[in-house]
Design an enzyme around this catalytic site. Structure first.
Site, PDB file in Angstrom:
ATOM      1  N   GLU A 138      27.968  42.865 -31.907  1.00 48.95           N
ATOM      2  CA  GLU A 138      27.362  44.163 -32.261  1.00 48.95           C
ATOM      3  C   GLU A 138      26.163  43.928 -33.169  1.00 48.95           C
ATOM      4  O   GLU A 138      26.275  44.056 -34.382  1.00 48.95           O
ATOM      5  CB  GLU A 138      28.386  45.069 -32.978  1.00 48.95           C
ATOM      6  CG  GLU A 138      29.439  45.661 -32.076  1.00 48.95           C
ATOM      7  CD  GLU A 138      30.147  46.866 -32.690  1.00 48.95           C
ATOM      8  OE1 GLU A 138      29.821  47.259 -33.830  1.00 48.95           O
ATOM      9  OE2 GLU A 138      31.037  47.413 -32.009  1.00 48.95           O
ATOM     10  N   VAL A 179      34.771  50.560 -29.259  1.00 48.35           N
ATOM     11  CA  VAL A 179      34.906  51.526 -30.353  1.00 48.35           C
ATOM     12  C   VAL A 179      36.181  51.211 -31.125  1.00 48.35           C
ATOM     13  O   VAL A 179      37.237  50.990 -30.524  1.00 48.35           O
ATOM     14  CB  VAL A 179      34.982  52.975 -29.812  1.00 48.35           C
ATOM     15  CG1 VAL A 179      35.225  53.966 -30.941  1.00 48.35           C
ATOM     16  CG2 VAL A 179      33.695  53.343 -29.080  1.00 48.35           C
ATOM     17  N   ALA A 180      36.051  51.168 -32.445  1.00 46.99           N
ATOM     18  CA  ALA A 180      37.230  50.852 -33.254  1.00 46.99           C
ATOM     19  C   ALA A 180      38.220  52.011 -33.243  1.00 46.99           C
ATOM     20  O   ALA A 180      37.831  53.187 -33.262  1.00 46.99           O
ATOM     21  CB  ALA A 180      36.804  50.540 -34.675  1.00 46.99           C
ATOM     22  N   GLN A 197      36.390  59.259 -36.067  1.00 47.64           N
ATOM     23  CA  GLN A 197      36.606  57.981 -35.388  1.00 47.64           C
ATOM     24  C   GLN A 197      37.620  58.157 -34.255  1.00 47.64           C
ATOM     25  O   GLN A 197      37.476  57.585 -33.179  1.00 47.64           O
ATOM     26  CB  GLN A 197      37.090  56.927 -36.390  1.00 47.64           C
ATOM     27  CG  GLN A 197      37.086  55.502 -35.840  1.00 47.64           C
ATOM     28  CD  GLN A 197      35.680  54.983 -35.547  1.00 47.64           C
ATOM     29  OE1 GLN A 197      34.715  55.322 -36.251  1.00 47.64           O
ATOM     30  NE2 GLN A 197      35.548  54.185 -34.507  1.00 47.64           N
ATOM     31  N   HIS A 240      25.408  46.582 -36.032  1.00 44.80           N
ATOM     32  CA  HIS A 240      26.364  47.005 -37.062  1.00 44.80           C
ATOM     33  C   HIS A 240      26.293  46.083 -38.285  1.00 44.80           C
ATOM     34  O   HIS A 240      26.532  44.886 -38.195  1.00 44.80           O
ATOM     35  CB  HIS A 240      27.781  47.000 -36.475  1.00 44.80           C
ATOM     36  CG  HIS A 240      28.855  47.355 -37.463  1.00 44.80           C
ATOM     37  ND1 HIS A 240      29.498  48.579 -37.470  1.00 44.80           N
ATOM     38  CD2 HIS A 240      29.402  46.658 -38.488  1.00 44.80           C
ATOM     39  CE1 HIS A 240      30.393  48.608 -38.449  1.00 44.80           C
ATOM     40  NE2 HIS A 240      30.354  47.447 -39.078  1.00 44.80           N
ATOM     41  N   ASP A 254      24.969  51.585 -38.686  1.00 45.92           N
ATOM     42  CA  ASP A 254      24.478  51.165 -37.371  1.00 45.92           C
ATOM     43  C   ASP A 254      22.979  51.419 -37.332  1.00 45.92           C
ATOM     44  O   ASP A 254      22.522  52.474 -37.771  1.00 45.92           O
ATOM     45  CB  ASP A 254      25.165  51.967 -36.257  1.00 45.92           C
ATOM     46  CG  ASP A 254      26.641  51.632 -36.139  1.00 45.92           C
ATOM     47  OD1 ASP A 254      27.044  50.535 -36.582  1.00 45.92           O
ATOM     48  OD2 ASP A 254      27.392  52.465 -35.605  1.00 45.92           O
ATOM     49  N   SER A 262      38.027  51.169 -38.583  1.00 41.30           N
ATOM     50  CA  SER A 262      36.562  51.139 -38.594  1.00 41.30           C
ATOM     51  C   SER A 262      36.018  51.024 -40.019  1.00 41.30           C
ATOM     52  O   SER A 262      36.419  51.781 -40.900  1.00 41.30           O
ATOM     53  CB  SER A 262      35.995  52.398 -37.948  1.00 41.30           C
ATOM     54  OG  SER A 262      34.595  52.458 -38.184  1.00 41.30           O
TER      55      SER A 262
HETATM   56 ZN    ZN Z   1      29.058  50.374 -36.516  1.00 36.53          ZN
END
Ligand code: ZN
Length: 326
Positions: free
Chosen positions: A203, A140-141, A119, A206, A155, A146
């Protein structure tokens, strides 16, 4: 008789396939559970754990039971790369199967479990691409924030849309997933309307596993996970692990409307022996057109058989050595 034999053979073949492939997936060594600490469903490693910028996961956390879900991926090379916790993986298989059986939709799994380190690399790459940490965080986390590190997030893509972008939500597959994932225990985690709370843009690809009861309650209430968890904390643990979506949605809707649900007091007072009947009584006022059993069965369906098939020895003998001439 021949038809029977064929059927039995087919069934045996079906059940002989293991539910999960354990053939040397790149499973990292998990974080050992804290000894003798009774964990809540809201704690790390359990289905309702909240992860966002304010609620971070430790750098060293690795889920306990990562497995490879047997689902389609965009590239064959990804097949051995996508990991989720066992229950989430099983739910994902059911989701993909339903998409195909009910609507003929093919879904692709793109990214499951991601370690803290991975990540971090993804985030740093995004910073370089967009020029600032602030802008990168929208897409992006940051490592430790995340849900992918939980092994509970996935995802998705579809053959008609081979990238992770908002337009996935406009595809038939994306729409279907958004409307049906809750039936399998997944929530659509990030929507534009919830951005102030989640800190993440829309998102549509997700999905986060929380279990069928909670996912369906959230779907019906149309609230973000952050809001749901705020109210879920007010409910006794056994209600969170054994209550149906009907009860959970009903109680949380009442709490959100600042009504003190009458049922809640009785649920809080119930001792261990009385919990089952307390759940039944508390659910009754919220049932609309279905029975308590139906609500419970929907929320907690019997898991698919994963052990050896049950064989009736007597039956088999009759089939192998049929007596009589017909
Ligand atoms: Zn995701």
């Amino acid at each position: 008789m021949k038809k029977c034999c064929l059927l039995l053979t087919l069934l045996a073949l079906l059940f002989a396939v293991p539910a999960f492939s354990h053939s040397s997936p790149p499973v990292p060594s998990p974080t050992p559970p804290p000894e003798a600490v009774k964990t809540s469903i809201l704690d790390l490693g359990r289905h309702l754990v909240l992860v966002n910028r304010e609620h971070r996961i430790s750098k060293t956390y690795i889920p306990q039971d990562l497995v490879l879900p047997r689902v389609a991926t965009r590239k064959e090379s990804l097949q051995e790369q996508i990991l989720m916790t066992r229950e989430a993986a099983q739910a994902l298989e059911a989701l993909f199967e339903a998409a195909l059986m009910e609507e003929g939709h093919v879904l692709y799994a793109v990214s499951g479990y991601r370690s803290y380190g991975i990540q971090q690399i993804l985030f740093n790459t995004k910073v370089q691409e967009v020029g600032s940490r602030e802008r990168a965080q929208r897409r992006v986390a940051l490592a430790g924030t995340s849900e992918h590190q939980l092994g509970l997030a996935i995802d998705l893509q579809a053959p008609s849309h081979l990238n992770l972008s908002q337009a996935f939500g406009d595809t038939e597959e994306g729409k279907w997933a958004g409307e049906n994932a809750h039936r399998f225990g997944f929530i659509l985690r990030y929507k534009t309307a919830w951005r102030d709370l989640t800190g993440i843009s829309d998102e549509p690809w997700h999905f986060r596993y929380v279990g069928i009861a909670h996912a369906t309650a959230m779907h019906q209430l149309d609230i973000p996970f952050e809001t749901y968890v705020t109210y879920a904390r007010m409910l006794p643990e056994y209600v969170l692990t054994g209550g149906s979506h009907v009860l959970l949605a009903g109680l949380i809707a009442d709490l959100m409307a600042e009504k003190q649900p009458e049922a809640l007091q009785a649920l809080q007072k119930a001792d261990e022996a009385g919990q089952e009947s307390a759940l039944r009584q508390a659910t009754a006022p919220y049932l609309t057109g279905q029975s308590y059993e139906q609500a419970l069965w929907y929320s907690y369906p019997t898991p698919k058989p994963t052990a050896e098939p049950w064989v009736d020895a007597d039956e088999e003998e009759v089939l192998l050595h049929p007596s009589g001439s017909n």
